[in-house]
Design a protein around this motif. Structure first.
Motif, PDB file in Angstrom:
ATOM      1  N   GLN A  74      -2.258 -53.855   8.232  1.00 30.36           N
ATOM      2  CA  GLN A  74      -1.216 -53.969   7.359  1.00 30.36           C
ATOM      3  C   GLN A  74       0.166 -53.905   8.294  1.00 30.36           C
TER       4      GLN A  74
ATOM      5  N   TYR B 287       4.136 -52.377   7.978  1.00 30.57           N
ATOM      6  CA  TYR B 287       5.185 -51.706   7.218  1.00 30.57           C
ATOM      7  C   TYR B 287       6.485 -51.958   7.739  1.00 30.57           C
TER       8      TYR B 287
ATOM      9  N   PHE C  89       5.641 -51.016   2.610  1.00 29.35           N
ATOM     10  CA  PHE C  89       4.446 -51.920   2.399  1.00 29.35           C
ATOM     11  C   PHE C  89       5.039 -53.452   2.674  1.00 29.35           C
TER      12      PHE C  89
ATOM     13  N   ASN D  44      -6.561 -43.613  -4.370  1.00 30.04           N
ATOM     14  CA  ASN D  44      -6.702 -42.860  -3.194  1.00 30.04           C
ATOM     15  C   ASN D  44      -5.264 -42.221  -2.870  1.00 30.04           C
TER      16      ASN D  44
ATOM     17  N   VAL E 179     -10.309 -39.180  -2.342  1.00 32.63           N
ATOM     18  CA  VAL E 179     -10.715 -40.372  -3.075  1.00 32.63           C
ATOM     19  C   VAL E 179     -11.084 -40.057  -4.482  1.00 32.63           C
TER      20      VAL E 179
ATOM     21  N   VAL F 245      -4.676 -48.054  -3.864  1.00 31.14           N
ATOM     22  CA  VAL F 245      -5.727 -48.869  -4.422  1.00 31.14           C
ATOM     23  C   VAL F 245      -6.295 -49.878  -3.529  1.00 31.14           C
ATOM     24  N   LYS F 246      -7.747 -50.173  -3.365  1.00 24.67           N
ATOM     25  CA  LYS F 246      -8.322 -50.833  -2.507  1.00 24.67           C
ATOM     26  C   LYS F 246      -7.879 -52.136  -2.505  1.00 24.67           C
ATOM     27  N   GLY F 247      -7.429 -52.505  -1.193  1.00 25.36           N
ATOM     28  CA  GLY F 247      -7.057 -54.134  -1.364  1.00 25.36           C
ATOM     29  C   GLY F 247      -5.625 -54.327  -1.406  1.00 25.36           C
ATOM     30  N   LEU F 248      -4.801 -53.457  -1.578  1.00 24.99           N
ATOM     31  CA  LEU F 248      -3.234 -53.171  -1.744  1.00 24.99           C
ATOM     32  C   LEU F 248      -2.792 -52.231  -0.904  1.00 24.99           C
ATOM     33  N   GLY F 249      -1.659 -52.365  -0.393  1.00 25.89           N
ATOM     34  CA  GLY F 249      -0.787 -51.523   0.720  1.00 25.89           C
ATOM     35  C   GLY F 249      -0.247 -50.219  -0.029  1.00 25.89           C
ATOM     36  N   TYR F 250      -0.285 -49.272   0.899  1.00 22.42           N
ATOM     37  CA  TYR F 250       0.125 -47.898   0.418  1.00 22.42           C
ATOM     38  C   TYR F 250       1.519 -48.044  -0.051  1.00 22.42           C
TER      39      TYR F 250
ATOM     40  N   PHE G  15       4.574 -45.104  -0.501  1.00 22.46           N
ATOM     41  CA  PHE G  15       4.811 -43.753   0.159  1.00 22.46           C
ATOM     42  C   PHE G  15       5.954 -43.236  -0.654  1.00 22.46           C
TER      43      PHE G  15
END
Lengths: 112, 111
Positions: A34, A36, A46, B32, B51, B95-100, B102
């Motif tokens: 990724q 950022y 992101f 997560n 998790v 969520v899996k497959g997506l970025g964080y 913050f």
């Protein structure tokens, strides 16, 4: 030991040029990578995610490449603008997306 | 839409005092959750991740602890702060497959 390396020196470029930032890693086998953007005093935002089976991904003026043989990702901003000035962080996953480790970031300065 | 709330924004605490930072997420289920710390001019260091409710994984031995009492609540705590605990603390969810995503972060200064 595991390392994620981003150029610690700031990248200074002229407005309108393409900025290219590098992320190199050792002793990781990421399935995802990724990128950022972080502005001073703020949390990272992101930008793009690329999977190990994808060579390249684009979003508007942004392009990311992911070379698992070279263990390197390149992040490009085309037609850069002063508003693109920020620190850019790369992050690699471990444990099948359950956690990501971040590089220390590269500061980009786009001058008008 | 999903939002993440983190507070307080800044905190000045004496050495040896306790700490409690809270993070809550809205608009998503079973995310997560993560706590990161960023020292001045440095990258993000993963401290804890979760998790699920009650499931906490610690990355770095330290005098901090984390708890997840509810699906969308993540708490970072310390019984006695050290000077080295100063930094910028960031909560995130994914969520899996997506970025964080913050939170806005907490600037902690231990004096």
């Amino acid at each position: 030991s595991q390392k994620i390396e981003q150029n610690s020196e700031a990248l200074n470029i002229q407005e309108g040029k393409t900025a290219t930032l590098t992320c190199n890693y050792t002793n990781y086998s990421p399935a995802y990578l990724q990128w950022y953007r972080q502005d001073p005093g703020r949390g990272p935002v992101f930008l793009l995610l690329i999977r190990e089976n994808e060579k390249e991904k684009r979003k508007e003026r942004l392009k990311v490449t992911f070379d698992t043989t070279l263990k390197q990702s390149l992040f490009h901003i085309t037609a850069s603008q002063p508003a693109d000035s920020a620190t850019y962080l790369c992050a690699l996953d471990s444990d099948n997306f359950n956690k990501f480790y971040f590089g220390s970031g590269t500061k980009l300065n786009v001058k008008p | 839409s999903q939002t993440i709330h983190q507070w307080p924004a800044t905190l000045v605490q004496p050495v040896g005092s306790p700490l409690s930072l809270e993070c809550t997420v809205e608009g998503t289920s079973n995310p997560n959750l993560y706590w990161y710390r960023q020292a001045a001019g440095r990258g993000l260091q993963l401290l804890f991740y979760s998790v699920g409710i009650g499931q906490i994984s610690s990355e770095v031995p330290q005098n901090l602890s984390a708890s997840r009492p509810q699906d969308r609540q993540f708490i970072l705590s310390s019984k006695k702060l050290l000077l080295s605990d100063s930094g910028f603390y960031l909560c995130a969810w994914s969520v899996k497959g997506l970025g964080y995503t913050f939170g806005s972060g907490t600037r902690l200064t231990v004096v």
